[in-house]
Design an enzyme around this catalytic site. Structure first.
Site, PDB file in Angstrom:
ATOM      1  N   GLU A 244      -2.702  13.940 -10.421  1.00 51.63           N
ATOM      2  CA  GLU A 244      -2.269  12.528 -10.373  1.00 51.63           C
ATOM      3  C   GLU A 244      -2.457  11.971 -11.772  1.00 51.63           C
ATOM      4  O   GLU A 244      -3.592  11.850 -12.239  1.00 51.63           O
ATOM      5  CB  GLU A 244      -3.108  11.744  -9.361  1.00 51.63           C
ATOM      6  CG  GLU A 244      -2.797  12.074  -7.917  1.00 51.63           C
ATOM      7  CD  GLU A 244      -1.415  11.652  -7.469  1.00 51.63           C
ATOM      8  OE1 GLU A 244      -0.696  10.969  -8.234  1.00 51.63           O
ATOM      9  OE2 GLU A 244      -1.043  12.025  -6.347  1.00 51.63           O
ATOM     10  N   CYS A 278      -3.576   3.006 -12.603  1.00 51.26           N
ATOM     11  CA  CYS A 278      -2.459   3.931 -12.841  1.00 51.26           C
ATOM     12  C   CYS A 278      -1.149   3.336 -12.355  1.00 51.26           C
ATOM     13  O   CYS A 278      -0.126   3.482 -13.008  1.00 51.26           O
ATOM     14  CB  CYS A 278      -2.735   5.274 -12.178  1.00 51.26           C
ATOM     15  SG  CYS A 278      -3.094   5.166 -10.428  1.00 51.26           S
TER      16      CYS A 278
END
Ligand code: NAD
Length: 472
Positions: A244, A278
């Site tokens: 990720e 993020c």
């Protein structure tokens, strides 16, 4: 130096210290206030061996008991939420309320993941035979997390990996090791020895882990640059990987929105956790017809909402989490200034600590560094657009593909735009939402594989097809 509290690693269910230590800095004061063990190669070997020893018993443990252990972990987090949140603010910088939200978010993750089941698929069932596909645990998982959501992102890995019968060695970022070590200490009560091992260390520990032959899988969250190194390292012995990584998410705001109504939500979608998220909005495309009104409203919020030490209850936003990140974001802002871009700054920030005022950049060119790169800090480019095709093309013009948002009263139009965005997640008239049931899959260079959802759960397993003959 001794700081009173001796934070220990958890290896094989017991506390492990180390004569070598790394310092932990409070980003709001720039003061070292704690130190943690700096794991050696031998510590890592012991952690992997402990996880391997625990593996046969844990994978043989009934699913319901593993789920119960996750629920116990959730209870322990809830019981210690205030203590953990206070520590979180000191090491990560985020003000207490947001810190506590993360601890309770991790507990929510344990509870909801515990409700998930691993399916046995019947893919063929004829008079001659039945073919079942089972999903078996992979083995010992190496989990590496970043400093922006140290507890939640650890829970995103621990919960599915353990539910599916794997064991784990978890490493926090050297910038935010304290809550994770404390989590390991608390969970000793919830889990059999060796099922979850938590080790801390400096920059050398991550590469040592990813090249360790004892791991079956690496689950990594962090920057795209590091993700590529992790992938190269995993290739040595074909470890399974889930990555990720970074993002440069676009939010597209159409001209039919009520600016006063949505501006605050859009603002927090960009600046929550001092923009170190993020999936934060990192490029804000605003329709020409409302651009000026939206810019004024966002600038007013930037001036009004306090940036300060998270220990001060008046602070809404904390500092940047660490010195390198502070320097990086500062350099981007200085470069934007030097290029003659128009910057709209928020309120004053403390002189000491890694503080940067919340900053908007007024319609820079798409080629500006502040647009092209993931800032991962409080500098948000506002970009004018007038045409749907144009804005979709500009939003997609990035190597990243993590998430995005579309804001419009015309939900049908928003859905059409959402389908055209090359990202793993798109929110319509909302942002920053996720649950254990919903997959997060970075497209392009934002990731490899999936976290969360059934697909994320199954990333901790490997399929096994069993052909069962029926009596003739
Ligand atoms: P980073 O890549 O510098 O570090 C992440 C972790 O990897 C840390 O624990 C670090 O110690 C470790 N590490 C560093 N070098 C390593 C190596 N060579 N091998 C193995 N491990 C290594 O990232 P960061 O600065 O801590 O985090 C910020 C980045 O993370 C941003 O790009 C952000 O977008 C991304 N992020 C992504 C998600 C997501 O779900 N996609 C979530 C949070 C953060």
């Amino acid at each position: 130096m001794s700081f009173g509290v001796d934070y220990t690693m958890t290896i094989g269910g017991v506390p492990v210290s180390s004569p070598r230590k790394i310092d932990v800095i409070n980003p709001a004061t720039e003061q070292v206030f704690a130190s943690v063990p700096d794991a050696t190669a031998e510590d890592l070997d012991r952690a992997v061996e402990a996880a391997q020893r625990a593996l046969p018993g844990w994978r043989a443990t009934p699913h319901a008991e593993r789920a119960q252990a996750l629920r116990r972990a959730a209870e322990l987090l809830e019981a210690h939420a205030d203590e953990l949140a206070e520590l979180f603010t000191k090491e990560q910088g985020r003000p207490f309320e947001g810190a506590k939200q993360e601890i309770l978010g991790a507990s929510f993750w344990f509870r909801l993941t515990a409700k998930m089941t691993v399916p046995v698929e019947i893919v063929e069932d004829t008079p001659a035979r039945r073919v079942e596909v089972h999903h078996e645990p992979l083995g010992v998982v190496c989990a590496i997390v970043p400093w922006n959501f140290p507890v939640l992102l650890a829970a995103w890995k621990i919960a599915p990996a353990l539910l599916t019968g794997n064991t784990m060695v978890l490493k926090p970022s050297p910038f935010t090791p304290l809550c994770t070590l404390r989590l390991g200490e608390l969970l000793r009560e919830a889990l059999p020895a060796g099922v979850l091992n938590v080790i801390s260390g400096g920059d050398a520990l991550g590469p040592m882990m990813t090249s360790h032959a004892g791991f079956a899988k690496i689950s990594f969250t962090g920057s795209t640059a590091t993700g590529k190194r992790v992938m190269a390292s995993a290739a040595q012995d074909l470890k399974r990987i889930t990555l990720e990584l970074g993002g440069n998410d676009a939010a597209i705001v159409f001209g039919d929105v009520d600016v006063a109504q949505v501006a605050e939500q859009i603002f927090f979608g960009a600046f929550h956790n001092t923009a170190q998220v993020c999936v934060a909005t990192k490029r804000l495309f605003i329709h020409d017809s409302i651009y000026d009104a939206m810019r004024e409203r966002l600038h007013a919020l930037a001036k009004q909402l306090k940036v300060g030490d998270g220990a001060d209850p008046a602070s809404v936003f904390g500092p940047l989490q660490n010195a390198p990140q502070y320097r990086r974001v500062r350099a981007m802002i200085d470069e934007a200034k030097a290029e003659g871009l128009t910057l709209l700054e928020g309120g004053a920030v403390p002189d000491r600590g890694y503080f940067i005022p919340l900053t908007l950049v007024d319609n820079p060119p798409d080629t500006a560094r502040v647009v092209v790169e993931e800032a991962f800090g409080p500098v948000l480019p506002l970009l004018r657009f007038s045409d749907v095709d144009e804005v979709v093309a500009r939003a997609n013009d990035t190597e990243y593909g993590l998430a995005g948002a579309v804001w419009s009263k015309n939900v049908d139009l928003a859905v059409e735009v959402a389908k055209r965005l090359d990202t793993g997640t798109v929110w319509i008239n909302q942002n920053l939402q996720s649950t254990p049931m919903i997959p997060l899959a970075g497209h392009k260079q934002s990731g490899f594989g999936v976290e969360n959802g059934l697909a994320g759960l199954l990333e901790y397993t490997q399929p096994k097809s069993i052909f069962i003959p029926k009596a003739a």
